[in-house]
Design an enzyme around this catalytic site. Structure first.
Site, PDB file in Angstrom:
ATOM      1  N   ASP A   1      -2.784  -6.897 -48.539  1.00  0.00           N
ATOM      2  CA  ASP A   1      -4.104  -7.481 -48.395  1.00  0.00           C
ATOM      3  C   ASP A   1      -5.120  -6.385 -48.730  1.00  0.00           C
ATOM      4  O   ASP A   1      -4.773  -5.214 -48.894  1.00  0.00           O
ATOM      5  CB  ASP A   1      -4.304  -8.083 -47.016  1.00  0.00           C
TER       6      ASP A   1
ATOM      7  N   ASP B   1       1.483 -15.490 -43.855  1.00  0.00           N
ATOM      8  CA  ASP B   1       1.801 -14.212 -43.210  1.00  0.00           C
ATOM      9  C   ASP B   1       1.109 -14.202 -41.858  1.00  0.00           C
ATOM     10  O   ASP B   1       0.077 -14.861 -41.676  1.00  0.00           O
ATOM     11  CB  ASP B   1       1.279 -13.021 -44.014  1.00  0.00           C
TER      12      ASP B   1
ATOM     13  N   CYS C   1      19.502 -21.324 -32.616  1.00  0.00           N
ATOM     14  CA  CYS C   1      19.122 -20.181 -33.452  1.00  0.00           C
ATOM     15  C   CYS C   1      20.328 -19.289 -33.723  1.00  0.00           C
ATOM     16  O   CYS C   1      21.151 -19.055 -32.839  1.00  0.00           O
ATOM     17  CB  CYS C   1      18.018 -19.392 -32.729  1.00  0.00           C
TER      18      CYS C   1
ATOM     19  N   CYS D   1      20.024 -16.053 -34.911  1.00  0.00           N
ATOM     20  CA  CYS D   1      19.492 -14.703 -35.143  1.00  0.00           C
ATOM     21  C   CYS D   1      20.322 -13.650 -34.405  1.00  0.00           C
ATOM     22  O   CYS D   1      21.164 -13.981 -33.581  1.00  0.00           O
ATOM     23  CB  CYS D   1      18.033 -14.632 -34.715  1.00  0.00           C
TER      24      CYS D   1
ATOM     25  N   CYS E   1      20.027 -14.286 -30.500  1.00  0.00           N
ATOM     26  CA  CYS E   1      20.615 -15.496 -29.924  1.00  0.00           C
ATOM     27  C   CYS E   1      22.121 -15.595 -30.147  1.00  0.00           C
ATOM     28  O   CYS E   1      22.821 -16.249 -29.380  1.00  0.00           O
ATOM     29  CB  CYS E   1      19.917 -16.731 -30.482  1.00  0.00           C
TER      30      CYS E   1
ATOM     31  N   HIS F   1      14.078 -11.948 -33.516  1.00  0.00           N
ATOM     32  CA  HIS F   1      14.207 -13.392 -33.282  1.00  0.00           C
ATOM     33  C   HIS F   1      12.995 -14.146 -33.815  1.00  0.00           C
ATOM     34  O   HIS F   1      13.135 -15.156 -34.519  1.00  0.00           O
ATOM     35  CB  HIS F   1      14.375 -13.671 -31.789  1.00  0.00           C
TER      36      HIS F   1
END
Lengths: 392, 392
Positions: free
Chosen positions: B91, B277, B315, B317, B320, B346
């Site tokens: 940015d 984002d 999930c 991830c 998890c 996560h």
């Protein structure tokens, strides 16, 4: 027998061995990273496996206070709770009770102290500590011992050492009782080994006496050496380690508690120590300090600002194999969590790999030369004003 | 042409596409984790790859102040500096200058402000920002724009929007000049794309005007939508997104800046947004808050103390798939770095996987139903007093 120690080769007092536990084998000499609160700070169990860490440590005192050993038991024990399937050792809280807690009062029964978290009054006895360590369910559990300052006089050291030996008896009795009752309150998981802690300060006579009385008290799967590297001069440490080497059973692993730094590990291995633990690599990692093969480096130093080289050119860790000193310095000076994580990984990797190298040197019959050259390089790098570790 | 956007399938205004950059393809809709200071907080580039993150963001303002964009260029650009070989977007610092910095003074030439780090006076012009972003070397660089508070009145919004359009012209002129000179001060790496930022607050007329004037100013590889989710009511956000969908070129990716939360992502995709984002997933991760498929969860809640279930049963991830809510709660309440790291992983995984699911739903022609059901489940979990996310 779930606990076994096999010595494959020796080099003077140094030994290359294998310590077998219910959760796997530990090739010794070995460094155990410390997971105080059931987490090696900033490091994931997967990272530990990737760095070929074999055994880790956790703290009974801290876990008793938070989240509670009963809760850990309820959730299947430490291995399952923290997602680490390798061997674990828990210390007994002796060191923490005497260093962290306030207002302690020692009598023959145990130690009264105030929790460093909330000031609540607690009372640790050898029996309670055994129940805590049973609940946690580590492979190796340490006896509850009476820890005193490093340079205590002979009278105080004798008092603490003899109390520790009496407490060993009580620990063992409770350990056996818990094992035999095996009721619903006992841990639902495998066998554990109780290690004594040999105390005696820097007093040779006390150390010999403690070692022989401990060895006479039973056949333990290993022995802890406590009360060293707590402020005494290095030559004293080394002298006492030599006494310990002579007086402890040679056929069992010796664990030098709370040590430490690379040079201390090598000096310990030279004197017959097999296992080490210390918070130094992760604590240093969180403050921007690194072990390197050329000496210690403060990562925040301005000289590293534009340095595109890896932190340690001789290191294959997740930090050194991918990132520059400049990036590491940027992360650390910017308080980025990735910086302290990478540095913690590096420092742990460094000590674990150092012990792996020491082991290979013992097996290949080149340990004396290897350790001498290693220390020379390490000290030369640290001493140099324009250190090769900072100007590639 | 190193930048390409291919739309594979649409569902109403929603699109499943592929945005090609010099560092790889981004399957859209896609969430870009934010690496403010060239590090996605607490997360390693290897973790990003493992979670199949495709594109990340970094901040020109922050990196200009620390470690300096010149230094990053010297070290080979952002990709090499931070060890991330996938696409990056920077940015322009517009948002930071107007939100973080003190004592700013805007004139037609640029913005004078004081660094939030050391209070030093700085002056950003569109030209300087282009040089900063060129030095950093991201694939996509954003124009320098004039950012104003979310609910500014029509006069202020028009002033800022028109200035942003004039600054776009100056950004482009400098961008072209840097590209053509290609001298030693230019970045040593590949081609970049300049994205305009369309402003206009919540004023439909201004938004339409800004969009058409921006589109008329040239053929850009993509378009940023700025100035939304900055405090205005949600219905206003959605209304303006619908205006943007109508007035921006359909054949280019649209990037909704600084958004955000799962529900916002789905509402954005529904209205033709391709890229998002936000710092939310990592920032929330550091404070103990988690996205789950059943609503948001405060991980410190007492109900999770002895909960052996994974945080989110839906999930996959790194958190998890291995750890319990009880262990996560213990880590977070004990301020263990592993806790905030696992929670950051996560939360990022959650948004990245959410956009992957949205994309699959668009491709399979079931997006309307999928998004409706997803939001229902998400809101029902959050609303429930005895939430399924905390009582397994």
């Amino acid at each position: 027998m779930p606990f076994r120690f096999t010595i494959e080769r020796t080099a003077g007092a140094a030994r290359a061995g294998v310590f077998t536990t219910p959760h796997g084998a530990v090739e010794t000499p070995s460094f155990m990273p410390v997971g105080t609160l059931a987490s090696v700070k900033a490091i994931d169990p997967d990272d530990l496996h990737a760095m070929r860490v074999q055994m880790i440590l956790a703290n009974a005192y801290h876990l008793h206070l938070r989240p509670g050993d009963e809760l850990v038991r309820q959730l299947g024990g430490l291995h399952r709770f923290m997602g680490w399937d390798g061997p674990i050792l828990t210390d007994s809280g002796g060191f923490q009770v005497f260093s962290l807690a306030d207002l302690r009062r020692v009598d023959e029964n145990g130690v009264e102290f105030k929790s460093h978290l909330d000031g609540s009054t607690r009372f640790f006895t050898p029996e309670l500590v055994m129940r805590i360590e049973r609940n946690l369910g580590a492979d190796v559990i340490m006896q509850f011992d009476h820890v005193i300052p490093g340079q205590s006089d002979d009278v105080a050291a004798r008092d603490a050492s003899e109390r520790s030996i009496r407490w060993l008896e009580r620990c063992r009795a409770e350990f056996v009782r818990l094992d035999e009752t095996g009721d619903a309150t006992a841990a639902p998981y495998g066998e554990q080994a109780l290690f004594p802690v040999v105390q005696g300060g820097i007093h040779e006579v006390l150390r010999r006496e403690a070692a022989s009385r401990t060895a006479a008290a039973g056949d333990f799967a290993g022995y802890g050496i406590g009360g060293l590297s707590v402020g005494e001069p290095k030559p004293e440490t080394y002298r006492i380690l030599e006494v310990m080497d002579e007086s402890l059973p040679r056929e069992r692993p010796r664990y030098l508690m709370g040590v430490g730094f690379p040079e201390d590990l090598i000096e310990g291995v030279r004197r017959g120590v097999d296992l080490f633990d210390c918070v130094a690599p992760t604590r240093m990692g969180r403050t921007g300090a690194a072990f390197t093969s050329l000496g210690r480096v403060n990562v925040k130093r301005a000289e590293l600002r534009a340095d595109g080289a890896p932190l340690d050119p001789n290191c294959g860790c997740p930090l050194c194999s991918r990132f520059s000193r400049a990036y590491l310095r940027h992360l650390v000076t910017s308080d980025e969590i990735l910086g302290l994580r990478l540095l913690s990984l590096h420092n742990v990797h460094f000590l674990v790999a150092l012990m792996r190298d020491a082991r290979a040197a013992i097996r290949d019959e080149r340990f004396a030369r290897w350790s001498r050259e290693w220390l020379e390089r390490y000290y030369s790098g640290a001493a140099s004003p324009s250190s090769p570790a900072t100007t590639p």
